[in-house]
Write a protein that holds these residues in place. Structure first.
Motif, PDB file in Angstrom:
ATOM      1  N   UNK A  70      31.825  -0.780  43.513  1.00 30.12           N
ATOM      2  CA  UNK A  70      32.285  -0.302  42.215  1.00 30.12           C
ATOM      3  C   UNK A  70      31.297   0.351  41.351  1.00 30.12           C
ATOM      4  N   UNK A  71      30.136   0.034  41.206  1.00 36.98           N
ATOM      5  CA  UNK A  71      29.159   0.431  40.605  1.00 36.98           C
ATOM      6  C   UNK A  71      28.779   1.834  40.487  1.00 36.98           C
ATOM      7  N   UNK A  72      28.594   2.557  39.512  1.00 35.99           N
ATOM      8  CA  UNK A  72      28.378   3.810  39.586  1.00 35.99           C
ATOM      9  C   UNK A  72      27.067   4.284  39.125  1.00 35.99           C
ATOM     10  N   UNK A  73      26.697   5.551  39.496  1.00 36.31           N
ATOM     11  CA  UNK A  73      25.308   6.071  38.861  1.00 36.31           C
ATOM     12  C   UNK A  73      25.017   5.867  37.595  1.00 36.31           C
ATOM     13  N   UNK A  74      26.078   5.963  36.706  1.00 35.38           N
ATOM     14  CA  UNK A  74      26.011   5.823  35.287  1.00 35.38           C
ATOM     15  C   UNK A  74      25.441   4.487  34.991  1.00 35.38           C
ATOM     16  N   UNK A  75      25.841   3.476  35.734  1.00 36.08           N
ATOM     17  CA  UNK A  75      25.431   2.285  35.296  1.00 36.08           C
ATOM     18  C   UNK A  75      23.770   1.905  35.678  1.00 36.08           C
ATOM     19  N   UNK A  76      23.473   2.494  36.680  1.00 36.00           N
ATOM     20  CA  UNK A  76      22.102   2.583  37.169  1.00 36.00           C
ATOM     21  C   UNK A  76      21.105   3.246  36.121  1.00 36.00           C
ATOM     22  N   UNK A  77      21.787   4.347  35.667  1.00 33.44           N
ATOM     23  CA  UNK A  77      21.060   5.265  34.734  1.00 33.44           C
ATOM     24  C   UNK A  77      20.719   4.336  33.402  1.00 33.44           C
ATOM     25  N   UNK A  78      21.790   3.738  33.032  1.00 35.52           N
ATOM     26  CA  UNK A  78      21.737   2.921  31.681  1.00 35.52           C
ATOM     27  C   UNK A  78      20.964   1.894  31.632  1.00 35.52           C
ATOM     28  N   UNK A  79      20.699   1.007  33.057  1.00 31.96           N
ATOM     29  CA  UNK A  79      19.647   0.244  33.257  1.00 31.96           C
ATOM     30  C   UNK A  79      18.190   0.811  33.247  1.00 31.96           C
ATOM     31  N   UNK A  80      18.279   1.869  33.997  1.00 27.39           N
ATOM     32  CA  UNK A  80      16.822   2.371  33.916  1.00 27.39           C
ATOM     33  C   UNK A  80      16.395   2.938  32.734  1.00 27.39           C
ATOM     34  N   UNK A  81      17.445   3.453  31.818  1.00 25.40           N
ATOM     35  CA  UNK A  81      17.161   3.784  30.469  1.00 25.40           C
ATOM     36  C   UNK A  81      16.723   2.679  29.411  1.00 25.40           C
ATOM     37  N   UNK A  82      17.391   1.458  29.568  1.00 28.11           N
ATOM     38  CA  UNK A  82      16.954   0.174  28.750  1.00 28.11           C
ATOM     39  C   UNK A  82      15.419  -0.393  29.339  1.00 28.11           C
TER      40      UNK A  82
END
Length: 167
Positions: free
Chosen positions: A14-26
């Protein structure tokens, strides 16, 4: 989110690319913050090292110039009083005072320049404030009299001795 065999959180179904991108941004922000902290600490260390180098250079000279100049003035006064005193007891007292002041000057990293009559004139440590005629050629460019002692700190002449020179 699911946890893989290696214990690291994964994206799961269920995890999307947006969640991964947010973690990378943090993570990127944290790395940038850490970089700024390290840069500030580095600048602080450089300032401290520069201040320590300046203090060490001052201490290496071993001299507080203002204090040494004041001590030299007192040394000159005491020496002058000793040499011009008619009373033996006064002469001895002023000589003892001059000797004590000389020890203080040397203890603080200075060296009094006290040329004697007949010494060769040295332009690096003496200032010829007057001249006196001499009939003897071998006395030319020698000290005829001392008006004020000088001061060296290390190899540097801080205050040249004021002398009268034969010409």
């Amino acid at each position: 989110m699911t946890e893989g065999a290696d214990g690291v959180a994964g994206t799961g179904k269920g995890a999307g690319a947006d969640e991964v991108a947010e973690q990378v941004r943090r993570l990127d922000e944290r790395v940038e913050d850490l970089g700024r902290v390290i840069a500030r600490q580095s600048q602080s260390l450089e300032r401290l090292l520069d201040a320590e180098k300046k203090r060490s250079a001052r201490d290496a000279a071993g001299a507080d110039l203002a204090l040494l100049v004041d001590l030299l003035a007192l040394f000159g006064d005491a020496s002058g009083c000793a040499s011009s005193s008619a009373d033996a007891a006064d002469r001895a007292a002023f000589t003892a005072l001059a000797d004590g002041l000389e020890r203080l000057i040397v203890g603080h990293g200075g060296t009094p320049v006290t040329p004697r009559v007949g010494d060769d004139f040295d332009a690096t440590t003496m200032d010829a404030v007057d001249t006196r005629e001499t009939g003897a050629a071998d006395r030319s460019r020698t000290v005829a009299g001392v008006l004020r002692p000088g001061l060296n700190v290390g190899s540097r002449s801080v205050r040249p001795a004021a002398v009268i020179v034969y010409r």
